[in-house]
Structure formats: C-alpha cells, structure tokens
Design an enzyme around this catalytic site. Structure first.
Site, PDB file in Angstrom:
ATOM      1  N   LYS A   1      -5.966  28.062 -62.260  1.00 28.04           N
ATOM      2  CA  LYS A   1      -5.028  27.567 -61.243  1.00 28.04           C
ATOM      3  C   LYS A   1      -4.404  26.241 -61.656  1.00 28.04           C
ATOM      4  CE  LYS A   1      -7.894  24.294 -59.336  1.00 28.04           C
ATOM      5  NZ  LYS A   1      -7.643  22.934 -58.783  1.00 28.04           N
TER       6      LYS A   1
ATOM      7  N   SER B   1      -9.350  22.312 -52.249  1.00 32.47           N
ATOM      8  CA  SER B   1      -9.814  21.055 -51.658  1.00 32.47           C
ATOM      9  C   SER B   1      -9.246  19.860 -52.404  1.00 32.47           C
ATOM     10  CB  SER B   1     -11.340  20.987 -51.696  1.00 32.47           C
ATOM     11  OG  SER B   1     -11.824  21.301 -52.998  1.00 32.47           O
TER      12      SER B   1
ATOM     13  N   SER C   1      -1.685  17.416 -55.717  1.00 36.96           N
ATOM     14  CA  SER C   1      -2.108  18.086 -56.945  1.00 36.96           C
ATOM     15  C   SER C   1      -1.573  17.355 -58.175  1.00 36.96           C
ATOM     16  CB  SER C   1      -1.608  19.535 -56.953  1.00 36.96           C
ATOM     17  OG  SER C   1      -1.711  20.110 -58.235  1.00 36.96           O
TER      18      SER C   1
END
Length: 340
Positions: A198, A145, A261
């Site tokens: 991650k 998300s 990101s």
C-alpha cells in the site's frame, strides 16, 4: 498487563499512549537523551507534539544488549522500529518469553543476508540462529491508522495477525478499547503484504492527484492497485479475503487518500516537479514506499507476478521516466480482463 513498546517513533508512541490508558506500558527509546526529555516533558515533542502521556506510561532507554532483560518480565513486547531495524531488534531480544509483535510495514531493504523478506520471514531466520527464540510466539499489528489520530483517541480499527492464538489474544487485550477496535486474523502473510504494497501504491496515487488527473483516475488506480496487492499476496500464500479487510483495502484507501500519508506526499511532490531527494527531505520522516518499491517489484518478478503500477513507481523513483510518462505507460497498456 505489562507491555514493552520498543521504538519511540510516532507509531510506537501512539500505541504506547493508547495502551497505557488501561495497562502499564514501558516505551523504550534508543536515544537516552530523547528518552529523558520525553519522560520529563510527558510527551513526544518530535513526533507527537502536544499529546500528553498517561501516568501509566514510562519512557526509558537502555543499551541494546540490555533489551532482553527489559522485556523479560513483560506480558507482551511490541517492536516499533522501521523495517530496517527489525532484524537487529529481534536479535537483541532473542529468547524473550513474552509474545512478540511488530508494527513495521514493508520488505527488508538491501544490505542484509537475504533480500526482500517480509517481517515473519526475518523472524524465521533469526529464530534459526537462536534455539531459544525458535518457539517464541509472534505476530503483527497493522491496519488503516495514522499515529496522530490514535494518540488523540480518535476512532480506529486495526487487525492483529498471528498463527498463535495467545498472540492474537494478547494484542486484543493490550490495545482493544472504546476508541480502538482490534480484530483478529491468522493470515500473517496477507496482513504483511498489504502493509508493504500500500505504501508503493500511495506514491502512485499522490502522483495521480498531483497531476490533477481527477477522481476517476484515482478510483481506477486504487482499485487496480488492490488487484496488484492481491496477486502478490496470493503468490506468497496469503488468503484472498484478507485483502478486502482492514490491512488490505482499508489501509490502501487511507494511505492513498489521506493527507497525513507520507507516501502520498512523495507522489504529490514529484508531480509538482520536486526531485526525489527534495521530496524525501521535506517530509522529515521515513516514507517506506520509497525504500520498498524496488523490493516489492523484485519480489514480484521472482514470483512471476505482474505489477505494472509498482514497476511504473520504481521507474519514476529511479529517474527513468517523468511523472506524465508514468501515467501514459499505464494507460497505454494492452486491454486485459478486469479480474486478471
């Protein structure tokens, strides 16, 4: 349902916006001036400019010592601080009767009484210091998300993890909507490990893409990164299947490949020749992978878990190797069976 979201960064604000489409939400900001401006302007111009607040969203700021009173009559308390602020926040709301869940991803950074703890482990420590807090049900909300997309109502799926059914039910009731699907899980460890590792792997993937190594290399890196994540999770007691879900593979793919990101951006900038300090300064927001990479590596080492990609990222961030050397060290490793 009455919900308190403690932390007015991008992610806390986005979820507050989403939940206030159906519930009464109080969004707490540490900075009183910022809170007053957000309440007056009905948006968060710093983190989510141009996205208006629903009428049911109220922004406030009270001193940390008054936070327990603020959440006392809420049905759910959501902690939206970075990992570095979780311990203090849990201490500030000790004794909270409502279910508590956190959004932060990573391991606790240096400077605390214990090093490299996951969020639920921090909660366990704080609970031992407060008898009233020992039985407070807790959980974590995670998954692939970006805050901007959630705040705009774009389709998203998350996972609500807790060993307490009432927390899973409360998180689903609070956030499940036509634009936001919330799945339940009882594997807190697996969901937290996925969220922590991650970010580190996204730095590696950004580096790979920034060096122009190609899509084959990216696919290999993401896949072997998932193997590293799973090995660490299993060593910590997680379930293997969790890493094939939203908080594992899903969040890994998004963070490694999505241009929103911040951790991926760090890798891209390092590949372009920027220093780490230059890369971090250019973001304007926290890139958790920069601060958690060393902790992930140390936790893995203490458990005897092999994480070569993570160790290469740490060496790169420490300035011990150059971007091209990081790739060479990974490609030059001795052959091993794939499922190892």
């Amino acid at each position: 349902m009455k919900i308190a979201v403690l932390g007015a960064g991008a992610w806390g604000t986005a979820l507050a916006i989403s939940a206030s489409q159906r519930h009464s939400v109080t969004l707490w900001a540490r900075d009183a001036e910022q809170a007053a401006a957000m309440q007056a302007q009905r948006c968060n111009p710093r983190y989510l400019p141009g996205i208006s607040f629903p009428e049911a969203l109220t922004v406030c700021s009270v001193p940390p010592e008054a936070l327990a009173a603020l959440v006392a009559d809420q049905d759910l308390a959501i902690i939206g601080t970075p990992m570095s602020g979780l311990r203090r926040m849990l201490q500030d709301i000790a004794g909270c009767a409502a279910p508590v869940a956190w959004l932060c991803k990573g391991f606790e950074p240096p400077g605390f009484k214990s090093f490299g703890l996951l969020a639920h482990e921090i909660h366990a420590q704080v609970a031992t210091e407060s008898i009233a807090d020992a039985s407070t049900p807790y959980g974590v909300l995670s998954g692939p998300s970006f805050a901007q997309e959630v705040a705009r109502g774009q389709p998203t799926a998350l996972v609500a993890a807790s060993s307490h059914a009432e927390v899973r039910d409360a998180l689903v009731e609070a956030f499940h909507s036509p634009a936001l699907r919330v799945y339940a899980s009882d594997d807190v460890v697996g969901v937290e490990v996925g969220g922590a590792v991650k970010n580190v792997l996204a730095i590696a993937t950004g580096l790979c893409d920034g060096l122009g190594l190609g899509l084959n290399a990216r696919a290999a890196l993401v896949t072997r990164g998932l193997a590293e994540m799973t090995r660490l999770g299993l060593a910590l007691g997680a379930k293997a299947e969790t890493f094939m879900g939203l908080s594992g593979l899903g969040d890994l793919v998004l963070t490694c490949t999505g241009d929103l990101s911040r951790n991926r951006q760090v890798g891209l900038l390092l590949a372009q020749g920027h220093t780490l300090s230059q890369a971090v300064a250019s973001l304007g927001h926290v890139a958790e992978g920069v601060y958690s990479a060393r902790t992930v590596a140390q936790r893995a080492h203490s458990l005897g878990v092999d994480m070569p990609i993570t160790h290469s990222v740490v060496a790169l961030l420490d300035g011990r190797i150059l971007p091209a050397d990081a790739v060479a060290s990974l490609m030059g490793r001795a052959p091993v069976p794939e499922l190892v």
